[in-house]
Design a protein around this motif. Structure first.
Motif, mmCIF file in Angstrom:
data_model
loop_
_atom_site.group_PDB
_atom_site.id
_atom_site.type_symbol
_atom_site.label_atom_id
_atom_site.label_comp_id
_atom_site.label_asym_id
_atom_site.label_seq_id
_atom_site.Cartn_x
_atom_site.Cartn_y
_atom_site.Cartn_z
ATOM 1 N N ILE A 53 -36.712 -36.462 -0.209
ATOM 2 C CA ILE A 53 -36.106 -35.139 0.087
ATOM 3 C C ILE A 53 -34.709 -35.472 1.028
ATOM 4 O O ILE A 53 -34.573 -36.481 1.314
ATOM 5 N N ARG A 55 -30.114 -33.758 1.475
ATOM 6 C CA ARG A 55 -29.183 -32.946 1.300
ATOM 7 C C ARG A 55 -28.025 -33.552 0.345
ATOM 8 O O ARG A 55 -28.127 -34.873 0.454
ATOM 9 N N VAL A 63 -26.279 -28.473 -0.797
ATOM 10 C CA VAL A 63 -27.526 -28.071 -1.344
ATOM 11 C C VAL A 63 -28.675 -28.980 -0.736
ATOM 12 O O VAL A 63 -28.287 -30.243 -0.434
ATOM 13 N N PHE A 64 -29.786 -28.509 -0.620
ATOM 14 C CA PHE A 64 -30.995 -29.360 -0.252
ATOM 15 C C PHE A 64 -31.513 -29.682 -1.387
ATOM 16 O O PHE A 64 -31.692 -28.611 -2.192
ATOM 17 N N VAL A 65 -32.099 -30.651 -1.530
ATOM 18 C CA VAL A 65 -32.904 -31.236 -2.779
ATOM 19 C C VAL A 65 -34.085 -31.842 -2.457
ATOM 20 O O VAL A 65 -34.459 -32.346 -1.403
ATOM 21 N N LEU A 88 -38.489 -29.409 4.498
ATOM 22 C CA LEU A 88 -37.287 -29.205 3.570
ATOM 23 C C LEU A 88 -36.829 -27.815 3.555
ATOM 24 O O LEU A 88 -35.879 -27.358 3.699
ATOM 25 N N LEU A 89 -37.725 -26.902 2.977
ATOM 26 C CA LEU A 89 -37.786 -25.581 2.939
ATOM 27 C C LEU A 89 -37.405 -24.815 4.101
ATOM 28 O O LEU A 89 -36.655 -23.996 4.474
ATOM 29 N N ALA A 92 -34.080 -25.282 5.500
ATOM 30 C CA ALA A 92 -33.199 -24.865 4.855
ATOM 31 C C ALA A 92 -32.780 -23.165 5.352
ATOM 32 O O ALA A 92 -31.950 -22.748 5.214
ATOM 33 N N VAL A 100 -31.279 -24.479 -2.865
ATOM 34 C CA VAL A 100 -32.470 -25.632 -2.627
ATOM 35 C C VAL A 100 -32.836 -25.905 -4.255
ATOM 36 O O VAL A 100 -33.156 -25.000 -4.878
ATOM 37 N N LEU A 102 -35.189 -28.141 -6.514
ATOM 38 C CA LEU A 102 -36.574 -28.818 -6.525
ATOM 39 C C LEU A 102 -36.792 -29.630 -7.824
ATOM 40 O O LEU A 102 -36.965 -28.720 -8.971
ATOM 41 N N VAL A 138 -33.777 -20.913 -4.742
ATOM 42 C CA VAL A 138 -34.628 -21.819 -4.906
ATOM 43 C C VAL A 138 -34.580 -22.027 -6.616
ATOM 44 O O VAL A 138 -34.844 -21.324 -7.209
#
Length: 294
Positions: A53, A55, A63-65, A88-89, A92, A100, A102, A138
């Motif tokens: 996990i 960014r 983005v977050f990943v 992570l979520l 965010a 995000v 996934l 998402v």
């Protein structure tokens, strides 16, 4: 040169999908955050518990990943694995990235820590909805060799958008689970053609369970993510009712169908028997018109 998405590891996918050098991992393997349950059972652990996990940037956008590692226990969700996704979520929600992503590859919940995994999946689902309610989209990307099954299959359909490759698979129950529960006469998990007709990316795209169908190429996934970044799905009563209408119509059309090819024919797909052999570009125009929410 094309880079196969299905053949990449979780971190290889992230490195190729995001802008070069932009990925910053949280709780990397050096942190040694491992599952306490696996250790108690004497089962080998992974220092990242099977998920990366962090960014990064996608075409310059923050983005977050999260990327599940299918090579570790089939990407199965346990307590720590699920907690990393939830964290992570939740982060965010506070920091409001552009989106995000996934990168799902999972057979579902680990049987070794089933209750903790089930709780983890439910918390991930709730966190996805909470994040979407803030306006942060998402996107779920599916193209790994293990597919996206079980609890993660549910998580995928809770997201704004699903991007899947023609070699990806998405379903609630995996082929082996169906066969074990109902017998080989109901579903032969060794019949690879049947498995892909029933759970594969082409089938999911034709039915509307996936928003984009791409080739097994990291660059194709990247472009599809960019294409859908500005098209979040409304999280309101109208969208829910539209989804229920779509599912009710699908149930009506599927009555009496013993094989996906029969359903494709009822959906108006010409020459349904040829679908498995079609290239992605040739298949996309064949999807029936679906009710789309704004």
């Amino acid at each position: 040169m094309n880079l196969s998405y299905s053949e990449c590891s979780a971190r290889e996918r992230l490195a190729a999908l995001l802008d070069a050098g932009s990925f910053h991992e949280w709780l990397p393997p050096q942190a040694r955050i491992t599952s306490p349950h696996l250790a108690q059972l004497g089962v080998p652990s992974s220092f990242d518990d099977g998920v990366a996990i962090g960014r990064g940037r996608l075409a310059g956008q923050d983005v977050f990943v999260a990327a599940q590692e299918g090579a570790f226990m089939g990407g199965g969700v346990g307590e720590v694995h699920g907690a990393k996704l939830v964290g992570l979520l939740r982060r965010a929600q506070r920091e409001r990235p552009r989106a995000v992503l996934l990168l799902a590859e999972s057979g579902g919940v680990r049987l070794h820590e089933a209750n903790a995994g089930l709780i983890g999946v439910s918390e991930v689902m709730r966190a996805v909805f909470d994040l979407r309610a803030t306006g942060v989209p998402v996107l779920v990307l599916i193209g790994g060799a293990n597919g996206c099954f079980g609890g993660m299959g549910l998580v995928a359909r809770c997201a704004d958008r699903v991007i899947i490759s023609d070699v990806g698979r998405l379903a609630m129950s995996g082929p082996e689970v169906i066969e074990a529960s109902h017998g080989v006469e109901e579903f032969d998990a060794r019949d690879r053609a049947l498995v892909w007709r029933t759970t594969g990316g082409k089938h999911r795209y034709l039915l509307g369970d996936a928003d984009a169908l791409v080739d097994d190429d990291v660059a194709a996934f990247r472009q599809a993510a960019l294409d859908w970044l500005d098209r979040p799905r409304p999280l309101d009563l109208a969208a829910l009712e539209a989804e229920h209408t779509l599912l009710a119509e699908r149930q009506r059309q599927a009555q009496g169908c013993d094989d996906a090819r029969e359903l494709w024919q009822r959906l108006g797909v010409p020459e349904p028997a040829s679908v498995p052999d079609l290239e992605v570009a040739a298949l996309r125009p064949l999807r029936p018109a679906l009710p789309e929410t704004p």
